[in-house]
Design an enzyme around this catalytic site. Sequence first.
Site, PDB file in Angstrom:
ATOM      1  N   LYS A 110      60.372  55.649  40.697  1.00 11.75           N
ATOM      2  CA  LYS A 110      59.837  54.214  40.589  1.00 11.75           C
ATOM      3  C   LYS A 110      59.620  53.763  42.097  1.00 11.75           C
ATOM      4  O   LYS A 110      60.284  54.063  42.807  1.00 11.75           O
ATOM      5  CB  LYS A 110      60.974  53.348  39.961  1.00 11.75           C
ATOM      6  N   SER A 185      62.181  47.337  33.778  1.00 14.71           N
ATOM      7  CA  SER A 185      61.209  47.175  34.528  1.00 14.71           C
ATOM      8  C   SER A 185      60.608  48.685  34.979  1.00 14.71           C
ATOM      9  O   SER A 185      59.572  48.831  35.789  1.00 14.71           O
ATOM     10  CB  SER A 185      61.787  46.403  35.905  1.00 14.71           C
ATOM     11  N   SER A 209      66.705  48.063  32.724  1.00 21.13           N
ATOM     12  CA  SER A 209      65.416  48.687  33.186  1.00 21.13           C
ATOM     13  C   SER A 209      65.297  50.235  33.244  1.00 21.13           C
ATOM     14  O   SER A 209      64.224  50.704  33.312  1.00 21.13           O
ATOM     15  CB  SER A 209      65.096  48.135  34.483  1.00 21.13           C
TER      16      SER A 209
END
Length: 493
Positions: A110, A185, A209
């Site tokens: 990420k 997210s 997330s």
Amino acid sequence: MTETTPTRRDFVAGSLAAGALLASDRAKAQPADLTELTIGDAANLIQSAAISPTELVTAYLDRIERLDPRINSYITVTAELALEQARALEAELAGGRWRGPLHGIPIALKDNMDTADIATTAASELFADRVPDEDAEVYRRLKDAGAILLGKLNLHEFAYGGTSTITHFGPVHNPWSLDHIPGGSSGGSAAAVAARLCPGALGTDTLASIRQPAAFCGVVGLKATHGLASIRGIVPISETLDHVGPLCRSVEDAALMLQAIAGYDPRDPVSIRAELPSYASALNTQTGTLRIGLPRDPYYLRLDPEIERAMATALEVLGGLSAGFRDVTLPATPDFGVILAEAYAYHDEYLDVPANHARYDPATIERIIAAGGFSAAEYIDARRELALARNAVAAVFTDVDLLVTPTTPTLPSRIEAAEGATTPTGAESTVRNTAPFNVYGIPTINVPCGFSSSGLPIGLQISGPRLGEPEVLALAHAYEQATAWHEQRPPLD
């Protein structure tokens, strides 16, 4: 009936044999498309020299080039670095050095995790040119374990929302239905794993997330005990609630990645000291004595009817894998004053420069500025309430061993609906079942448990006591092996 609770020693002691069984049970045949391999299967073939790291990396780079324009899961693809790392790791194998099951395995991160000399943007225009000098601790550990970096993955800007449509680099698309959100997210991480654009990825989780996008994209997502894996070098929201963890296509793969990143980091203020068992070895532990708690209110209320049906079927399976169910009530969790205050504190220096305001998405900066009104006294009170909630949840596990809930109460929305909102509202309705476990700081995993009539994935959530990762992984693996949901693939090819 007398019920017994297995101790963690039961899961750890004598567990090397379980790991050997996992390896011996794997199919030895090489598939036509190497991206179909799980991490565990690829590791077995790499160690036996049936495939090479370069072959595996090349297969993923080719697939990224072909399919990611439709999904937009990557912000940066590190193709040259990945091939360079693959060749170096092949040379080590030729010289007799094998680092373990991640040796030669390509992964992705990420893009809020620092990578030295590689841009780390947090999907924001504000950080579009930000290039760190030092790797995040979890990436350093993955490299030490032999993992190869394919690239950096798209996300909801600054990890501050649950749609992954608010990002400087364009929205991420759900591989199962390209006009739907992948969640957030860590939307890019979940979408890339589901689309076989990497075999495993790291995401972060402050309210949902890792687990919410894992549920929306039909993959496994694990948030371990708070502080078990270092968050140093990760662009934060709230260090009190932030977690980092793997997203993968199998529970075994999540266990292998957790093994590599877990461990004390003295430079991380929330890192904890803990004895680390062999997480992969816990997978074949018998689960028949595990007592499952069902927190009905609010976790099973106001569910999408299709999620409700999928969970009813999943509970039938879990009932046969465990010692049965009992209803439990979880401690109340405080409002999110801690996350708001800590997020504002991180961004304060950037907000002091007026020109920076336009470099945030309007929805993101609106939320951050709104959090600036907390006083020191309010923050201290919020921290105190959070600590009491973490103490109180421990008592729940005197009567049960694990908790099971739906991961999300709703299915993923369409991208156009999320983009049309004036604030990133896609998160709020979907974090009800996930956010409390960040407050509690206990391990929680999402496992696929079905699909809607329109083909959208549905996930169930298994949670355990502090440092209860072996039990969580054991039941998740048992459920996974008893069902076929994890074998489904998005209709991309």
